[in-house]
Design an enzyme around this catalytic site. Structure first.
Site, PDB file in Angstrom:
ATOM      1  N   GLU A 174       0.848  -1.195   0.000  1.00  0.00           N
ATOM      2  CA  GLU A 174       0.000   0.000   0.000  1.00  0.00           C
ATOM      3  C   GLU A 174       0.880   1.240   0.000  1.00  0.00           C
ATOM      4  OE1 GLU A 174      -2.999   0.031   3.051  1.00  0.00           O
ATOM      5  OE2 GLU A 174      -3.755  -1.955   2.512  1.00  0.00           O
ATOM      6  N   HIS A 180      -8.134   1.178   0.905  1.00  0.00           N
ATOM      7  CA  HIS A 180      -8.029   1.224   2.370  1.00  0.00           C
ATOM      8  C   HIS A 180      -8.880   2.362   2.943  1.00  0.00           C
ATOM      9  CE1 HIS A 180      -5.213  -0.158   5.830  1.00  0.00           C
ATOM     10  NE2 HIS A 180      -6.404   0.177   6.300  1.00  0.00           N
TER      11      HIS A 180
END
Length: 317
Positions: free
Chosen positions: A266, A287
């Site tokens: 990420e 997210h």
């Protein structure tokens, strides 16, 4: 030097109201400037972060006066908790503050994936009227919701699933069989093994932290045992699901659909995301399951209150 350093996004009023009287340095770009962050911690007593700031032993050593760390969220995998404990630094996550937001994301994505009709806007605008291709969607009513992990977010998810007519089962070896949590306002949650959850659930939702034991918990072998047409949802942590195995299961029709809000890498790079190209009935979000306006307010307020109470408690000691 500031009393409190904040390295990521926080609701501004949490600083102006909740941290009034403290010298606060808030710069959300510090998440990408580790050396600048360390330089600011020289005399700081508190550090507040989200999930993208690595709080390592080196970072803590740069702040010899640190007494507490606030985490704007619930996962602690970006914080070296053992190093904090060894240095006497308290760690305050926002436990439960974003539970409703994540639970709603889980149920919403489950309904979208089961029904399979919400990607037709451009076809309808174009006049192709793809009705015959979309009549095999499924209802959420009567389906089994299988929860892997049964903490606060999973319990909020269970409540919403049950309200829609789902039966609910969960796997969590850390919740004892006689724990009152298994008896929810809507009725008893069935306590099953992980393998039973995977094999019998129509919607499997993950709610566990990333640890050595949970890494690749949902792998190729386990995906092969899932119920035909099952939906897999991961709003917990990247790494719990083997992403390549998941993509293969979708492409081969061993899963009915999947939703991922978290990833091993990420932000997810185009190179890493390529594994998902061509996967049917897949929802990917960056997210944000726990990032509603309301959750941001609750998370910010809760962490600020805990950090403030800790610093004021020391001052009054």
């Amino acid at each position: 030097m500031p009393d409190i350093v904040i390295s990521e996004f926080i609701e501004p009023h949490a600083i102006s109201q909740g941290l009034r009287g403290f010298d606060v340095h808030h710069d959300k770009t510090l998440v990408d400037q580790p050396e600048a962050l360390k330089a600011l911690l020289g005399e700081s007593r508190a550090l507040i972060v989200r999930n993208a700031t690595p709080v390592t032993a080196d970072v803590m050593d740069a702040g010899p006066n640190l007494v507490c760390i606030g985490r704007l969220g619930v996962g602690l995998d970006n914080i070296d908790v053992e190093a904090a404990r060894a240095r006497g630094i308290a760690v305050y996550p926002a436990t439960g503050a974003n539970a409703v937001s994540v639970a709603e994301w889980v149920i919403a994505t489950a309904m979208v994936l089961l029904r399979g009709a919400y990607g037709s806007t451009l076809d309808v605008i174009a006049g192709t009227w793809p009705r015959e291709n979309l009549i095999a969607g499924r209802e959420i009513f009567g389906k089994r919701l299988g929860l892997v992990g049964f903490g606060s977010i999973a319990r909020e998810t269970a409540l919403r699933g049950a309200a829609l007519g789902m039966s609910v089962a969960a796997y969590d070896p850390f919740v004892a069989a006689d724990d009152p949590a298994w008896t929810q306002p809507f009725g008893r949650v069935e306590r099953l093994t992980l393998d039973e959850i995977v094999a019998t659930s129509d919607v499997i939702s993950l709610h566990v932290p990333l640890t050595a034991e949970t890494r690749n918990l949902i792998d190729a072998g386990r995906l092969l045992t899932s119920k035909p047409g099952a939906i897999l949802i991961n709003g917990a942590r990247g790494g719990i699901v083997d992403e390549a195995a998941l993509a293969q299961a979708l492409q081969e029709g061993n899963l009915g659909g999947a939703a991922l809000d978290v990833f091993v890498e990420e932000p997810l790079s185009a190179a890493k995301a390529a594994v998902f190209v061509g996967c049917p009935n897949l929802i990917l979000t960056p997210h944000i399951a726990g990032r509603s306006l309301e959750a941001n307010e609750r998370v910010s307020s809760m962490v600020v209150e805990r950090v403030r109470a800790h610093l004021e408690g020391l001052a009054g000691a």
